[in-house]
Motif scaffolding. Sequence first.
Motif, PDB file in Angstrom:
ATOM      1  N   ALA A  44       0.871  -1.183   0.000  1.00 24.60           N
ATOM      2  CA  ALA A  44       0.000   0.000   0.000  1.00 24.60           C
ATOM      3  C   ALA A  44       0.907   1.230   0.000  1.00 24.60           C
ATOM      4  N   PRO A  45       0.416   2.362  -0.566  1.00 22.74           N
ATOM      5  CA  PRO A  45       1.240   3.566  -0.506  1.00 22.74           C
ATOM      6  C   PRO A  45       1.587   3.908   0.939  1.00 22.74           C
ATOM      7  N   GLN A  46       2.800   4.441   1.122  1.00 26.92           N
ATOM      8  CA  GLN A  46       3.202   4.859   2.473  1.00 26.92           C
ATOM      9  C   GLN A  46       2.351   6.043   2.908  1.00 26.92           C
ATOM     10  N   PRO A  47       2.008   6.098   4.205  1.00 24.37           N
ATOM     11  CA  PRO A  47       1.349   7.326   4.629  1.00 24.37           C
ATOM     12  C   PRO A  47       2.363   8.478   4.510  1.00 24.37           C
ATOM     13  N   LEU A  48       2.010   9.462   3.713  1.00 23.21           N
ATOM     14  CA  LEU A  48       2.941  10.567   3.450  1.00 23.21           C
ATOM     15  C   LEU A  48       2.192  11.853   3.749  1.00 23.21           C
ATOM     16  N   THR A  49       2.761  12.691   4.569  1.00 27.19           N
ATOM     17  CA  THR A  49       2.048  13.940   4.879  1.00 27.19           C
ATOM     18  C   THR A  49       2.707  15.107   4.147  1.00 27.19           C
ATOM     19  N   GLU A  75       7.111   5.804  -4.074  1.00 28.04           N
ATOM     20  CA  GLU A  75       5.676   6.097  -4.099  1.00 28.04           C
ATOM     21  C   GLU A  75       5.060   6.075  -5.494  1.00 28.04           C
ATOM     22  N   MET A  76       5.824   6.547  -6.481  1.00 27.13           N
ATOM     23  CA  MET A  76       5.224   6.604  -7.823  1.00 27.13           C
ATOM     24  C   MET A  76       4.796   5.227  -8.318  1.00 27.13           C
ATOM     25  N   PRO A  77       5.684   4.234  -8.285  1.00 28.58           N
ATOM     26  CA  PRO A  77       5.257   2.927  -8.802  1.00 28.58           C
ATOM     27  C   PRO A  77       4.094   2.328  -8.015  1.00 28.58           C
ATOM     28  N   ARG A  78       4.094   2.513  -6.689  1.00 33.73           N
ATOM     29  CA  ARG A  78       2.998   1.942  -5.892  1.00 33.73           C
ATOM     30  C   ARG A  78       1.662   2.577  -6.263  1.00 33.73           C
ATOM     31  N   ARG A  79       1.694   3.893  -6.378  1.00 33.95           N
ATOM     32  CA  ARG A  79       0.433   4.583  -6.655  1.00 33.95           C
ATOM     33  C   ARG A  79      -0.020   4.353  -8.098  1.00 33.95           C
ATOM     34  N   ALA A  81       0.637   1.637  -9.766  1.00 31.14           N
ATOM     35  CA  ALA A  81       0.167   0.248  -9.804  1.00 31.14           C
ATOM     36  C   ALA A  81      -1.299   0.176  -9.366  1.00 31.14           C
ATOM     37  N   MET A  82      -1.640   0.950  -8.331  1.00 27.69           N
ATOM     38  CA  MET A  82      -3.042   0.976  -7.881  1.00 27.69           C
ATOM     39  C   MET A  82      -3.981   1.446  -8.983  1.00 27.69           C
ATOM     40  N   ARG A  83      -3.536   2.480  -9.691  1.00 30.82           N
ATOM     41  CA  ARG A  83      -4.387   3.033 -10.760  1.00 30.82           C
ATOM     42  C   ARG A  83      -4.534   2.048 -11.910  1.00 30.82           C
ATOM     43  N   ILE A  84      -3.441   1.381 -12.232  1.00 29.44           N
ATOM     44  CA  ILE A  84      -3.504   0.424 -13.345  1.00 29.44           C
ATOM     45  C   ILE A  84      -4.473  -0.698 -12.988  1.00 29.44           C
TER      46      ILE A  84
END
Length: 434
Positions: A44-49, A75-79, A81-84
Amino acid sequence: MLSRRPVHCFRPWSRKFISSYLCRTPEPASPELAQLLATHAQHAPQPLTLGSLLSLGRPLTSESILASAQIVQTEMPRRLAMRIRSLEGLPFIVGTNPHIARILEGFRKNFLWSASYPPITNIEENSVFTSQLENLVRDHANDIPTIAKGFQECQRYMSAEAISSFLDAAIRNRIAVRLIAEQHVALTHALNNPDGLQDHLGVIDMNLSPVKMLKMCASFVAELCEASLGASPSLIIDGHTEARFAYVPVHLEYVVTELLKNAFRATVERHHSGSSTSLPPVQVTVSLPSAPPSMSGLAQITSPTRPRMLHIRIRDRGGGVAPVHIPHIFAYSFTTAGRNAVHALADEDELDGPYAAQHVGGGAAVGSDLFGEIAGKGVQTGMGTIAGLGFGLPMSRLYAQYFGGSLELFSLDGWGCDVLLKLRCLDHAEDAEI
Ligand code: ADP
Ligand code: MG
Protein backbone atom coordinates in the motif's frame (compact mmCIF):
# COMPACT_ATOMS: atom_id res chain seq x y z
CA MET A 1 -10.73 35.22 -35.75
CA LEU A 2 -12.18 32.36 -33.75
CA SER A 3 -15.51 31.07 -34.89
CA ARG A 4 -18.12 29.18 -32.93
CA ARG A 5 -18.31 25.61 -33.99
CA PRO A 6 -19.98 22.55 -32.61
CA VAL A 7 -18.15 20.45 -30.11
CA HIS A 8 -16.91 17.21 -31.66
CA CYS A 9 -19.55 14.57 -31.65
CA PHE A 10 -18.56 10.98 -31.27
CA ARG A 11 -20.30 9.43 -34.25
CA PRO A 12 -20.64 5.73 -33.49
CA TRP A 13 -21.38 4.86 -37.08
CA SER A 14 -18.29 6.45 -38.58
CA ARG A 15 -15.48 4.33 -40.02
CA LYS A 16 -12.97 6.16 -37.87
CA PHE A 17 -14.96 5.33 -34.76
CA ILE A 18 -15.12 1.64 -35.59
CA SER A 19 -11.46 1.35 -36.53
CA SER A 20 -10.39 3.25 -33.45
CA TYR A 21 -12.28 0.77 -31.29
CA LEU A 22 -10.87 -2.20 -33.16
CA CYS A 23 -7.28 -1.04 -32.72
CA ARG A 24 -7.75 -0.05 -29.12
CA THR A 25 -9.11 -3.13 -27.43
CA PRO A 26 -7.11 -3.23 -24.19
CA GLU A 27 -3.82 -5.06 -24.51
CA PRO A 28 -3.05 -7.51 -21.72
CA ALA A 29 -0.01 -6.48 -19.69
CA SER A 30 3.30 -7.95 -20.90
CA PRO A 31 4.83 -10.63 -18.60
CA GLU A 32 7.52 -8.16 -17.44
CA LEU A 33 4.90 -5.57 -16.63
CA ALA A 34 2.61 -8.10 -14.95
CA GLN A 35 5.47 -9.26 -12.72
CA LEU A 36 6.45 -5.72 -11.71
CA LEU A 37 2.81 -4.81 -11.12
CA ALA A 38 2.28 -7.80 -8.87
CA THR A 39 5.32 -6.80 -6.79
CA HIS A 40 4.38 -3.16 -6.40
CA ALA A 41 0.64 -3.64 -5.95
CA GLN A 42 1.40 -5.72 -2.84
CA HIS A 43 2.53 -2.59 -1.00
CA ALA A 44 0.00 0.00 0.00
CA PRO A 45 1.24 3.57 -0.51
CA GLN A 46 3.20 4.86 2.47
CA PRO A 47 1.35 7.33 4.63
CA LEU A 48 2.94 10.57 3.45
CA THR A 49 2.05 13.94 4.88
CA LEU A 50 2.48 17.39 3.45
CA GLY A 51 4.76 18.10 6.43
CA SER A 52 7.16 15.29 5.53
CA LEU A 53 7.24 16.46 1.92
CA LEU A 54 7.92 20.04 2.98
CA SER A 55 10.58 19.09 5.49
CA LEU A 56 12.78 17.99 2.57
CA GLY A 57 13.16 21.62 1.61
CA ARG A 58 14.01 22.81 5.11
CA PRO A 59 16.91 23.08 4.61
CA LEU A 60 17.48 22.05 1.05
CA THR A 61 20.62 19.92 0.82
CA SER A 62 22.02 17.24 -1.45
CA GLU A 63 20.95 14.66 1.12
CA SER A 64 17.38 15.94 1.23
CA ILE A 65 17.20 15.85 -2.58
CA LEU A 66 18.28 12.22 -2.55
CA ALA A 67 15.68 11.50 0.14
CA SER A 68 13.09 13.20 -2.05
CA ALA A 69 14.18 11.10 -5.07
CA GLN A 70 13.76 8.02 -2.94
CA ILE A 71 10.19 9.01 -2.06
CA VAL A 72 9.42 9.46 -5.75
CA GLN A 73 10.97 6.10 -6.57
CA THR A 74 8.98 4.30 -3.90
CA GLU A 75 5.68 6.10 -4.10
CA MET A 76 5.22 6.60 -7.82
CA PRO A 77 5.26 2.93 -8.80
CA ARG A 78 3.00 1.94 -5.89
CA ARG A 79 0.43 4.58 -6.66
CA LEU A 80 0.55 3.99 -10.41
CA ALA A 81 0.17 0.25 -9.80
CA MET A 82 -3.04 0.98 -7.88
CA ARG A 83 -4.39 3.03 -10.76
CA ILE A 84 -3.50 0.42 -13.35
CA ARG A 85 -5.25 -2.25 -11.31
CA SER A 86 -8.38 -0.15 -11.03
CA LEU A 87 -8.36 0.74 -14.75
CA GLU A 88 -7.93 -2.93 -15.61
CA GLY A 89 -10.88 -3.69 -13.34
CA LEU A 90 -13.30 -1.50 -15.30
CA PRO A 91 -16.03 -3.29 -17.26
CA PHE A 92 -14.53 -4.63 -20.50
CA ILE A 93 -16.64 -2.40 -22.75
CA VAL A 94 -15.45 0.66 -20.84
CA GLY A 95 -11.85 -0.49 -21.19
CA THR A 96 -12.29 -0.65 -24.97
CA ASN A 97 -13.11 3.03 -25.17
CA PRO A 98 -10.17 4.58 -27.06
CA HIS A 99 -9.73 7.42 -24.58
CA ILE A 100 -9.68 5.11 -21.59
CA ALA A 101 -7.45 2.58 -23.36
CA ARG A 102 -5.02 5.40 -24.09
CA ILE A 103 -4.97 6.43 -20.43
CA LEU A 104 -4.22 2.85 -19.36
CA GLU A 105 -1.41 2.66 -21.90
CA GLY A 106 0.06 5.86 -20.50
CA PHE A 107 -0.12 4.64 -16.91
CA ARG A 108 1.56 1.39 -17.85
CA LYS A 109 4.38 3.22 -19.60
CA ASN A 110 4.95 5.53 -16.63
CA PHE A 111 4.76 2.67 -14.21
CA LEU A 112 7.30 0.62 -16.14
CA TRP A 113 9.67 3.59 -16.28
CA SER A 114 9.35 4.43 -12.59
CA ALA A 115 9.42 0.84 -11.32
CA SER A 116 12.47 -0.17 -13.32
CA TYR A 117 14.57 3.00 -12.86
CA PRO A 118 17.74 2.20 -10.90
CA PRO A 119 17.98 3.79 -7.43
CA ILE A 120 19.32 7.34 -7.43
CA THR A 121 22.54 7.54 -5.44
CA ASN A 122 24.00 10.94 -6.28
CA ILE A 123 23.11 14.41 -7.56
CA GLU A 124 24.28 13.73 -11.12
CA GLU A 125 22.04 10.70 -11.41
CA ASN A 126 19.25 12.77 -9.91
CA SER A 127 19.60 15.43 -12.65
CA VAL A 128 19.04 12.86 -15.38
CA PHE A 129 16.18 11.25 -13.47
CA THR A 130 14.53 14.60 -12.81
CA SER A 131 14.61 15.75 -16.40
CA GLN A 132 13.01 12.47 -17.49
CA LEU A 133 10.43 12.86 -14.72
CA GLU A 134 9.67 16.36 -15.92
CA ASN A 135 9.09 15.14 -19.48
CA LEU A 136 6.88 12.37 -18.24
CA VAL A 137 4.68 14.77 -16.27
CA ARG A 138 4.48 17.04 -19.30
CA ASP A 139 3.56 14.16 -21.62
CA HIS A 140 0.51 13.45 -19.51
CA ALA A 141 -0.72 16.99 -19.41
CA ASN A 142 -3.89 16.18 -21.33
CA ASP A 143 -5.02 13.16 -19.36
CA ILE A 144 -7.98 14.79 -17.62
CA PRO A 145 -9.83 15.91 -20.76
CA THR A 146 -9.11 12.46 -22.20
CA ILE A 147 -10.55 10.68 -19.15
CA ALA A 148 -13.51 13.05 -19.17
CA LYS A 149 -14.26 12.28 -22.78
CA GLY A 150 -13.91 8.55 -22.18
CA PHE A 151 -16.36 8.48 -19.29
CA GLN A 152 -18.76 10.81 -21.08
CA GLU A 153 -18.96 8.17 -23.79
CA CYS A 154 -19.32 5.28 -21.33
CA GLN A 155 -22.02 6.70 -19.12
CA ARG A 156 -24.50 4.03 -20.13
CA TYR A 157 -22.22 1.17 -19.09
CA MET A 158 -21.58 2.19 -15.47
CA SER A 159 -23.74 3.66 -12.75
CA ALA A 160 -23.19 7.30 -11.84
CA GLU A 161 -22.00 6.20 -8.37
CA ALA A 162 -19.47 3.76 -9.81
CA ILE A 163 -18.11 6.39 -12.21
CA SER A 164 -17.98 8.94 -9.47
CA SER A 165 -16.08 6.78 -6.99
CA PHE A 166 -13.69 5.58 -9.71
CA LEU A 167 -12.95 9.12 -10.83
CA ASP A 168 -12.66 10.53 -7.31
CA ALA A 169 -10.02 7.94 -6.48
CA ALA A 170 -8.29 8.28 -9.86
CA ILE A 171 -8.10 12.06 -9.71
CA ARG A 172 -7.00 12.11 -6.06
CA ASN A 173 -4.29 9.63 -6.94
CA ARG A 174 -3.24 11.79 -9.86
CA ILE A 175 -3.07 14.92 -7.70
CA ALA A 176 -0.86 13.02 -5.24
CA VAL A 177 1.48 11.55 -7.87
CA ARG A 178 1.89 14.90 -9.54
CA LEU A 179 2.46 16.66 -6.26
CA ILE A 180 5.18 14.18 -5.28
CA ALA A 181 6.80 14.39 -8.73
CA GLU A 182 6.49 18.16 -9.03
CA GLN A 183 7.79 18.76 -5.54
CA HIS A 184 10.88 16.76 -6.40
CA VAL A 185 11.37 18.60 -9.70
CA ALA A 186 10.93 21.97 -7.97
CA LEU A 187 13.35 21.10 -5.16
CA THR A 188 15.94 19.89 -7.66
CA HIS A 189 15.66 23.16 -9.58
CA ALA A 190 15.90 25.12 -6.33
CA LEU A 191 19.11 23.30 -5.37
CA ASN A 192 20.64 24.09 -8.76
CA ASN A 193 19.43 27.67 -8.68
CA PRO A 194 19.12 28.93 -5.09
CA ASP A 195 18.25 32.45 -6.30
CA GLY A 196 15.28 31.15 -8.31
CA LEU A 197 11.70 31.46 -7.17
CA GLN A 198 11.64 33.40 -3.91
CA ASP A 199 8.94 32.54 -1.37
CA HIS A 200 8.60 29.03 -2.76
CA LEU A 201 9.02 25.82 -0.86
CA GLY A 202 9.07 23.48 -3.81
CA VAL A 203 5.69 23.81 -5.53
CA ILE A 204 4.16 25.75 -2.67
CA ASP A 205 4.14 29.53 -2.82
CA MET A 206 4.35 30.63 0.80
CA ASN A 207 3.20 34.12 -0.13
CA LEU A 208 0.54 33.62 -2.76
CA SER A 209 -1.71 36.55 -3.59
CA PRO A 210 -5.26 35.30 -4.32
CA VAL A 211 -6.11 38.63 -5.95
CA LYS A 212 -3.23 38.39 -8.42
CA MET A 213 -4.29 34.84 -9.24
CA LEU A 214 -7.95 35.87 -9.64
CA LYS A 215 -7.01 38.66 -12.04
CA MET A 216 -4.79 36.41 -14.12
CA CYS A 217 -7.43 33.68 -14.40
CA ALA A 218 -10.20 36.20 -15.06
CA SER A 219 -8.35 37.66 -18.01
CA PHE A 220 -8.03 34.22 -19.58
CA VAL A 221 -11.67 33.35 -18.84
CA ALA A 222 -12.88 36.70 -20.23
CA GLU A 223 -11.07 36.06 -23.49
CA LEU A 224 -12.47 32.54 -23.68
CA CYS A 225 -15.96 33.76 -22.88
CA GLU A 226 -15.79 36.48 -25.54
CA ALA A 227 -14.58 33.96 -28.10
CA SER A 228 -17.27 31.40 -27.18
CA LEU A 229 -20.28 33.50 -26.32
CA GLY A 230 -19.54 36.91 -27.79
CA ALA A 231 -19.41 38.84 -24.50
CA SER A 232 -18.04 38.61 -20.98
CA PRO A 233 -18.94 40.29 -17.70
CA SER A 234 -16.54 42.43 -15.71
CA LEU A 235 -15.04 41.29 -12.43
CA ILE A 236 -15.11 43.12 -9.12
CA ILE A 237 -12.74 41.97 -6.39
CA ASP A 238 -13.20 43.16 -2.81
CA GLY A 239 -12.62 42.06 0.77
CA HIS A 240 -9.12 41.36 2.07
CA THR A 241 -7.50 42.21 -1.21
CA GLU A 242 -4.00 42.38 0.29
CA ALA A 243 -4.22 38.83 1.65
CA ARG A 244 -1.36 36.41 1.13
CA PHE A 245 -1.34 32.75 1.99
CA ALA A 246 0.61 29.54 1.46
CA TYR A 247 -0.80 27.34 -1.28
CA VAL A 248 0.01 25.39 -4.42
CA PRO A 249 -0.56 28.04 -7.12
CA VAL A 250 -1.57 25.56 -9.81
CA HIS A 251 -4.29 24.09 -7.61
CA LEU A 252 -5.74 27.53 -6.93
CA GLU A 253 -5.43 28.41 -10.60
CA TYR A 254 -7.42 25.36 -11.64
CA VAL A 255 -10.24 25.95 -9.17
CA VAL A 256 -10.55 29.68 -9.74
CA THR A 257 -10.51 29.26 -13.52
CA GLU A 258 -13.28 26.67 -13.42
CA LEU A 259 -15.46 28.71 -11.05
CA LEU A 260 -15.03 31.87 -13.08
CA LYS A 261 -15.86 30.02 -16.28
CA ASN A 262 -19.13 28.88 -14.72
CA ALA A 263 -19.99 32.34 -13.38
CA PHE A 264 -19.11 34.12 -16.65
CA ARG A 265 -21.00 31.63 -18.80
CA ALA A 266 -24.12 31.79 -16.61
CA THR A 267 -24.06 35.59 -16.67
CA VAL A 268 -23.78 35.86 -20.44
CA GLU A 269 -26.36 33.15 -21.13
CA ARG A 270 -28.82 34.63 -18.65
CA HIS A 271 -28.66 38.16 -19.94
CA HIS A 272 -28.46 37.31 -23.65
CA SER A 273 -26.61 40.47 -24.33
CA GLY A 274 -24.48 41.27 -27.32
CA SER A 275 -22.60 43.82 -25.27
CA SER A 276 -20.29 43.17 -22.34
CA THR A 277 -21.00 46.51 -20.68
CA SER A 278 -24.65 45.74 -19.90
CA LEU A 279 -23.87 42.49 -18.09
CA PRO A 280 -23.99 42.40 -14.30
CA PRO A 281 -20.45 41.98 -12.96
CA VAL A 282 -19.17 38.87 -11.25
CA GLN A 283 -18.18 39.79 -7.72
CA VAL A 284 -15.38 38.03 -5.88
CA THR A 285 -14.79 38.56 -2.18
CA VAL A 286 -11.60 37.41 -0.48
CA SER A 287 -11.76 36.90 3.25
CA LEU A 288 -9.26 35.93 5.93
CA PRO A 289 -11.38 34.54 8.75
CA SER A 290 -10.17 35.47 12.21
CA ALA A 291 -8.64 32.66 14.24
CA PRO A 292 -11.12 30.91 16.53
CA PRO A 293 -10.62 31.63 20.25
CA SER A 294 -9.23 28.14 20.86
CA MET A 295 -6.33 29.02 18.60
CA SER A 296 -5.39 32.15 20.39
CA GLY A 297 -2.65 30.34 22.33
CA LEU A 298 0.25 28.51 20.75
CA ALA A 299 -0.90 28.81 17.14
CA GLN A 300 -1.09 32.59 17.37
CA ILE A 301 2.24 32.85 19.15
CA THR A 302 4.08 30.66 16.66
CA SER A 303 2.49 32.37 13.71
CA PRO A 304 0.78 35.58 14.72
CA THR A 305 0.32 36.97 11.24
CA ARG A 306 -0.18 33.83 9.17
CA PRO A 307 -3.79 33.00 8.32
CA ARG A 308 -5.05 29.46 8.85
CA MET A 309 -7.80 29.60 6.21
CA LEU A 310 -8.56 31.71 3.21
CA HIS A 311 -12.10 32.07 1.88
CA ILE A 312 -13.11 33.16 -1.59
CA ARG A 313 -16.72 33.81 -2.55
CA ILE A 314 -17.63 34.08 -6.22
CA ARG A 315 -21.02 35.67 -6.73
CA ASP A 316 -22.77 35.93 -10.07
CA ARG A 317 -26.16 37.04 -11.30
CA GLY A 318 -26.44 34.32 -13.91
CA GLY A 319 -29.87 33.06 -12.84
CA GLY A 320 -28.71 30.28 -10.51
CA VAL A 321 -29.09 26.55 -11.01
CA ALA A 322 -32.51 25.08 -11.79
CA PRO A 323 -33.68 23.07 -8.73
CA VAL A 324 -33.98 19.96 -10.88
CA HIS A 325 -30.24 20.17 -11.64
CA ILE A 326 -29.04 20.83 -8.10
CA PRO A 327 -28.59 17.14 -7.14
CA HIS A 328 -26.40 16.58 -10.21
CA ILE A 329 -24.08 19.54 -10.50
CA PHE A 330 -21.23 17.83 -8.62
CA ALA A 331 -21.57 14.64 -10.66
CA TYR A 332 -18.84 14.00 -13.23
CA SER A 333 -19.91 14.71 -16.80
CA PHE A 334 -23.06 16.54 -15.75
CA THR A 335 -23.38 19.65 -17.85
CA THR A 336 -26.12 21.86 -19.19
CA ALA A 337 -23.80 23.11 -21.93
CA GLY A 338 -25.17 20.88 -24.66
CA ARG A 339 -23.03 19.42 -27.35
CA ASN A 340 -23.14 22.31 -29.78
CA ALA A 341 -22.47 25.19 -27.55
CA VAL A 342 -19.81 27.15 -25.80
CA HIS A 343 -16.75 25.84 -27.55
CA ALA A 344 -14.09 28.14 -28.85
CA LEU A 345 -11.78 26.18 -31.06
CA ALA A 346 -9.39 27.05 -33.79
CA ASP A 347 -9.74 25.39 -37.15
CA GLU A 348 -7.00 22.80 -36.66
CA ASP A 349 -9.00 21.17 -33.93
CA GLU A 350 -11.25 19.25 -36.28
CA LEU A 351 -8.44 16.98 -37.33
CA ASP A 352 -8.79 13.48 -36.19
CA GLY A 353 -12.25 12.12 -35.57
CA PRO A 354 -12.77 10.73 -32.11
CA TYR A 355 -9.22 11.46 -31.01
CA ALA A 356 -9.51 15.15 -31.69
CA ALA A 357 -12.25 15.30 -29.12
CA GLN A 358 -9.74 15.04 -26.33
CA HIS A 359 -8.06 18.25 -27.36
CA VAL A 360 -10.42 20.37 -25.44
CA GLY A 361 -7.60 22.31 -23.84
CA GLY A 362 -6.60 25.61 -25.28
CA GLY A 363 -4.34 28.65 -25.37
CA ALA A 364 -1.53 29.39 -23.05
CA ALA A 365 -3.01 32.45 -21.46
CA VAL A 366 -2.69 31.40 -17.85
CA GLY A 367 -0.03 29.37 -16.17
CA SER A 368 3.09 28.13 -17.78
CA ASP A 369 4.04 25.24 -15.56
CA LEU A 370 3.53 21.54 -15.85
CA PHE A 371 0.14 21.59 -14.24
CA GLY A 372 -1.28 24.01 -16.83
CA GLU A 373 -3.28 21.30 -18.51
CA ILE A 374 -5.53 20.64 -15.57
CA ALA A 375 -7.28 23.87 -16.25
CA GLY A 376 -7.90 22.66 -19.79
CA LYS A 377 -5.36 24.97 -21.31
CA GLY A 378 -2.76 22.62 -22.59
CA VAL A 379 -3.16 22.62 -26.34
CA GLN A 380 -1.87 25.42 -28.50
CA THR A 381 -4.41 25.16 -31.30
CA GLY A 382 -7.53 26.49 -29.64
CA MET A 383 -8.83 28.61 -26.83
CA GLY A 384 -10.31 25.76 -24.79
CA THR A 385 -13.81 25.18 -23.54
CA ILE A 386 -15.84 27.50 -21.38
CA ALA A 387 -18.07 24.56 -20.44
CA GLY A 388 -19.13 21.13 -21.62
CA LEU A 389 -17.02 18.50 -19.87
CA GLY A 390 -18.96 18.57 -16.64
CA PHE A 391 -15.73 18.17 -14.67
CA GLY A 392 -15.29 21.73 -13.39
CA LEU A 393 -17.30 21.52 -10.17
CA PRO A 394 -16.46 17.96 -9.08
CA MET A 395 -12.77 18.41 -9.76
CA SER A 396 -12.62 21.83 -8.13
CA ARG A 397 -14.23 20.36 -5.03
CA LEU A 398 -11.67 17.54 -5.00
CA TYR A 399 -8.84 20.06 -5.24
CA ALA A 400 -10.33 22.18 -2.45
CA GLN A 401 -10.80 19.13 -0.23
CA TYR A 402 -7.39 17.72 -1.00
CA PHE A 403 -5.66 19.64 1.81
CA GLY A 404 -8.76 19.89 4.00
CA GLY A 405 -10.72 22.76 2.46
CA SER A 406 -14.22 22.78 0.97
CA LEU A 407 -16.31 24.03 -1.92
CA GLU A 408 -20.04 24.73 -1.77
CA LEU A 409 -22.46 26.20 -4.27
CA PHE A 410 -25.53 28.13 -3.13
CA SER A 411 -28.07 28.87 -5.78
CA LEU A 412 -30.74 31.53 -5.65
CA ASP A 413 -32.93 30.20 -8.43
CA GLY A 414 -33.86 32.96 -10.85
CA TRP A 415 -31.11 35.29 -9.62
CA GLY A 416 -27.62 33.80 -9.34
CA CYS A 417 -25.07 31.70 -7.48
CA ASP A 418 -22.65 32.12 -4.63
CA VAL A 419 -19.79 29.69 -4.67
CA LEU A 420 -17.85 29.49 -1.43
CA LEU A 421 -14.31 28.19 -1.61
CA LYS A 422 -12.55 27.59 1.71
CA LEU A 423 -8.88 26.74 1.55
CA ARG A 424 -6.57 25.66 4.30
CA CYS A 425 -3.36 27.66 4.33
CA LEU A 426 -0.65 25.11 3.80
CA ASP A 427 1.75 26.33 6.45
CA HIS A 428 -0.93 25.10 8.87
CA ALA A 429 -1.65 21.86 7.04
CA GLU A 430 1.41 19.74 7.71
CA ASP A 431 -0.83 16.86 8.78
CA ALA A 432 -2.63 16.74 5.40
CA GLU A 433 -2.13 13.33 3.80
CA ILE A 434 -0.74 13.16 0.30
P1 ADP B 1 -19.51 22.43 -17.16
O1 ADP B 1 -19.16 23.84 -16.83
O2 ADP B 1 -18.53 21.79 -18.09
O3 ADP B 1 -20.93 22.27 -17.59
P2 ADP B 1 -19.29 22.08 -14.30
O4 ADP B 1 -19.00 20.89 -13.46
O5 ADP B 1 -18.37 23.23 -14.16
O6 ADP B 1 -19.35 21.58 -15.79
O7 ADP B 1 -20.74 22.59 -13.97
C1 ADP B 1 -21.84 21.68 -14.07
C2 ADP B 1 -23.13 22.43 -14.31
O8 ADP B 1 -23.46 23.16 -13.11
C3 ADP B 1 -23.08 23.48 -15.39
O9 ADP B 1 -23.28 22.93 -16.69
C4 ADP B 1 -24.23 24.39 -14.98
O10 ADP B 1 -25.45 23.86 -15.38
C5 ADP B 1 -24.19 24.33 -13.46
N1 ADP B 1 -23.50 25.50 -12.88
C6 ADP B 1 -22.27 25.52 -12.35
N2 ADP B 1 -21.96 26.76 -11.90
C7 ADP B 1 -23.03 27.54 -12.19
C8 ADP B 1 -23.32 28.94 -11.99
N3 ADP B 1 -22.46 29.77 -11.41
N4 ADP B 1 -24.53 29.38 -12.40
C9 ADP B 1 -25.44 28.56 -12.97
N5 ADP B 1 -25.21 27.24 -13.19
C10 ADP B 1 -24.02 26.74 -12.81
MG1 MG C 1 -17.68 24.47 -15.66
